[in-house]
Motif scaffolding. Sequence first.
Motif, short mmCIF file in Angstrom:
data_model
loop_
_atom_site.label_atom_id
_atom_site.label_comp_id
_atom_site.label_asym_id
_atom_site.label_seq_id
_atom_site.Cartn_x
_atom_site.Cartn_y
_atom_site.Cartn_z
N GLY A 131 1.90 -6.40 -1.15
CA GLY A 131 2.83 -6.52 -0.02
C GLY A 131 2.40 -7.59 0.97
O GLY A 131 2.30 -8.77 0.63
N THR A 132 2.14 -7.17 2.19
CA THR A 132 1.69 -8.07 3.26
C THR A 132 0.63 -9.05 2.76
O THR A 132 0.66 -10.24 3.06
N TRP A 133 -0.30 -8.53 1.98
CA TRP A 133 -1.47 -9.31 1.58
C TRP A 133 -1.18 -10.19 0.37
O TRP A 133 -1.96 -11.05 0.01
N PHE A 134 -0.02 -9.96 -0.23
CA PHE A 134 0.48 -10.85 -1.28
C PHE A 134 1.15 -12.06 -0.63
O PHE A 134 0.96 -13.20 -1.07
N TRP A 135 1.90 -11.82 0.44
CA TRP A 135 2.75 -12.87 1.03
C TRP A 135 2.01 -13.71 2.07
O TRP A 135 2.24 -14.91 2.18
N ASN A 136 1.18 -13.06 2.88
CA ASN A 136 0.57 -13.76 4.03
C ASN A 136 -0.75 -14.42 3.64
O ASN A 136 -1.83 -13.98 4.02
N LEU A 192 10.13 -1.01 -7.71
CA LEU A 192 10.79 -2.31 -7.82
C LEU A 192 10.23 -3.22 -6.72
O LEU A 192 10.23 -2.85 -5.54
N GLU A 193 9.72 -4.35 -7.12
CA GLU A 193 9.00 -5.22 -6.18
C GLU A 193 9.46 -6.67 -6.34
O GLU A 193 9.47 -7.21 -7.44
N ALA A 194 9.81 -7.28 -5.20
CA ALA A 194 10.30 -8.66 -5.22
C ALA A 194 9.21 -9.66 -5.61
O ALA A 194 9.50 -10.69 -6.23
N ARG A 252 14.06 -7.99 -6.95
CA ARG A 252 14.49 -7.76 -5.57
C ARG A 252 15.67 -6.79 -5.56
O ARG A 252 16.67 -7.00 -6.25
N VAL A 253 15.55 -5.74 -4.79
CA VAL A 253 16.62 -4.77 -4.66
C VAL A 253 17.65 -5.30 -3.66
O VAL A 253 17.29 -5.74 -2.57
N THR A 254 18.91 -5.27 -4.06
CA THR A 254 19.96 -5.78 -3.17
C THR A 254 20.86 -4.65 -2.65
O THR A 254 21.48 -4.78 -1.62
N PHE A 306 0.82 -1.21 0.00
CA PHE A 306 0.00 0.00 0.00
C PHE A 306 0.86 1.27 0.00
O PHE A 306 0.46 2.28 -0.57
N ALA A 307 2.05 1.20 0.62
CA ALA A 307 2.91 2.39 0.67
C ALA A 307 3.49 2.70 -0.71
O ALA A 307 3.39 3.84 -1.20
N GLY A 308 4.08 1.68 -1.35
CA GLY A 308 4.72 1.92 -2.65
C GLY A 308 3.72 2.31 -3.72
O GLY A 308 4.01 3.15 -4.59
N ASN A 325 -3.58 2.12 12.63
CA ASN A 325 -4.09 1.62 11.35
C ASN A 325 -3.00 1.98 10.35
O ASN A 325 -2.81 3.16 10.02
N VAL A 326 -2.26 0.98 9.89
CA VAL A 326 -1.03 1.29 9.15
C VAL A 326 -1.33 2.03 7.84
O VAL A 326 -0.51 2.82 7.36
N ILE A 327 -2.53 1.85 7.31
CA ILE A 327 -2.82 2.58 6.05
C ILE A 327 -2.89 4.10 6.31
O ILE A 327 -2.47 4.89 5.48
N CYS A 337 -7.56 -8.73 8.32
CA CYS A 337 -7.12 -7.56 9.06
C CYS A 337 -7.80 -7.50 10.43
O CYS A 337 -8.85 -8.11 10.64
N ASP A 338 -7.16 -6.77 11.35
CA ASP A 338 -7.75 -6.62 12.68
C ASP A 338 -8.23 -5.17 12.89
O ASP A 338 -8.61 -4.78 13.98
N VAL A 339 -8.17 -4.39 11.82
CA VAL A 339 -8.78 -3.05 11.82
C VAL A 339 -9.98 -3.20 10.89
O VAL A 339 -9.86 -3.82 9.83
N GLN A 390 -12.27 0.94 7.60
CA GLN A 390 -11.17 1.85 7.93
C GLN A 390 -9.85 1.39 7.34
O GLN A 390 -8.98 2.20 7.03
N TYR A 391 -9.68 0.05 7.22
CA TYR A 391 -8.40 -0.47 6.70
C TYR A 391 -8.44 -0.40 5.17
O TYR A 391 -8.55 -1.41 4.46
N SER A 392 -8.35 0.80 4.68
CA SER A 392 -8.43 1.05 3.23
C SER A 392 -7.94 2.48 3.01
O SER A 392 -7.91 3.28 3.94
#
Length: 557
Positions: free
Chosen positions: A54-59, A46-48, A119-121, A27-29, A446-448, A66-68, A72-74
């Motif tokens: 992000g979070t929702w791609f991997w987890n 650049l995205e690995a 992936r950025v190294t 969501f940040a990028g 709420n990280v967003i 979400c727990d919010v 609101q979590y949008s």
Amino acid sequence: MQHSEVLEGRADDEPTSCDVVIVGAGFAGMYMLHLARRLGLSAVVLEAAYGVGGTWFWNRYPGARCDVESMQYSYSFCEELQQEWHWTERYASQPEILAYANYVAKKFDLLRDIKFNTRVTKAAFQEEDCRWLVSTEAGMRYRAKWCVMATGCLSAAQTPDIRGLDTFKGRIYHTGNWPHEPVSLSDQNVGVIGTGSSGIQVIPELAAQAKHLYVFQRTSNFSIPARNKPMDPEYENSWKTNYAERRKRARSMPAGILCELGDTSALAVSPEQRLNEYERRWAAGGTSFTAAYSDLLRNAEANRTAAEFVREKIRTVVKRPDVADLLAPVDHPIGAKRICADTKYFETFNRENVTLVDIRSNPIHEISPDGITAGSNFHKLDSLVLATGFDAMTGALSKIDIVGREGLTLREKWRDGPNTFLGLMSSGFPNLFIVTGPGSPSVLTNVIVAIEDNVEWIADCIAHLLDVHADYIEATASAEETWMEQVRQAAEGTLYTQAKSWYLGVNIPGKPAVFMPYVGGVPAYQRICEEVAASGYKGFSIGTPTKGLHRREALLA
Ligand code: FAD
Ligand code: NAP
């Protein structure tokens, strides 16, 4: 505003040039790319991963949500978006949040500037031309004036160093890097290590599938029933008709979440009143349980009243008293670790096919090809799930070789703990921005909301630099020092520091124990960020050219 373009390197050794390189397409990028374009800048993300989210791609583990509350979590930045998107549940599931991220990417035409599987190294600051040279695992290079690390606070999954883990012959899954193909664990003996938020979400789902589930618990955690349910159309409508005003009110709350915030001390009311209030919040469900009273995270005695209430609930739900005792947390104040929201977590331990293994008293001795030996007991397993968390806040950054002025690396600079000004920049690293970095409220909110506020600040800052024709912006060492002291003091007055949590970094062997997020809350932080910008970026040096900035010795002092 003048528009510039990404210039692809023509020769193999020539980097692609653009104004902004953004690392990460969560969501940040994604939002950073949108705002960079609005400024007329050329930007590449650049995205690995092979997709956004992000979070929702991997987890992708079963039970991830979400727990919010989803209303609101949008994102709040686009009225049209928040009106047209429909959330189907009170708390959105991972697939729905991922679908939302993809929808946003399409709506704002973001995909054309995102390089996936990249992936950025390394990111190195070139003093001679004041540019960042960003290199990828595949050997591609990007050259940009500004570099924005949108690499996420919880994106570096942590695999524990347990003897024999690599000898296990069944499959090993990490919740933070769950396979994309369906996983079937039916008819299997499954082990889960970890009972944080991820474990608490995945355990009931695994128990429903597995032949037998062994939960290896080192530390129990507080969790409140989420009481997830299908979206109530009236509730959705009430949000959609009042979105602007509610988002504004949410931003006036410490966690950036609109909730009922108790304004009295838990000790200022009678035990009956307190019990009624805790019962009411328990029945409503969700993490705002700890917002019942104003001092739950400041006063140990007040905190004990809420903690004891939850422990009592656990004892009521869990039928076997010895299991209930193990599940009732006693080693930290409630809320001092990120509070969890669950769906039938404690009830799961009443199932015949679930065994709680107390690895605090009987530590895991070793993992062998067929299972786990904890204490003197061997547990035969077909598959193993690691819900063992993340190298939070600094992990994704420290995996990249970030080199600032005079060869200073971020790893070297942060060897005793991260130092930033406002979580946004670190001195010695001009034109390198961090979204929700250590020293910002980020993970306590709420990280967003935190992402939107940071990204908008960064975009405004870049606009200012363009206006004044500046080559660089860099946090001053003294502003950074003062800010980190403020971050430390803000945490000191709370109970947060009394838990061995990833907020402190103590879940990672060898990581310095420093409380990383800013506890002062969204409104205070936002006001400080606005004041800094309004003052012409006090606490930052802005200029052209880069010569004459403070030297390496001073940066490491
Ligand atoms: P991320 O979503 O983590 O995205 C960072 C991206 O950067 C990733 O795609 C990653 O692949 C990429 N990246 C990292 N390093 C590199 C590199 N070197 N090269 C290329 N790409 C790289 N927050 C809440 O407020 N409410 C919740 O309910 C909530 N639930 C959560 C549930 C889980 C399971 C987890 C793990 C976190 C949760 N969070 C929650 C926090 C969540 O991380 C944020 O809400 C938010 O999604 C973070 O977005 P981001 O873009 O900052 O980072
Ligand atoms: P976590 O909270 O750090 O929990 C990790 C768990 O693994 C802990 O129980 C830990 O035990 C255990 N563990 C780690 N190493 C171990 C080892 N070597 N041996 C035994 N046990 C070990 O990680 P998480 O559950 O992934 O959650 C991280 C954060 O992500 C959350 O706090 C939250 O912010 C976010 N999240 C949110 C949600 C949501 O509800 N929306 C869901 C998942 C994640 P100890 O405590 O003893 O170290």
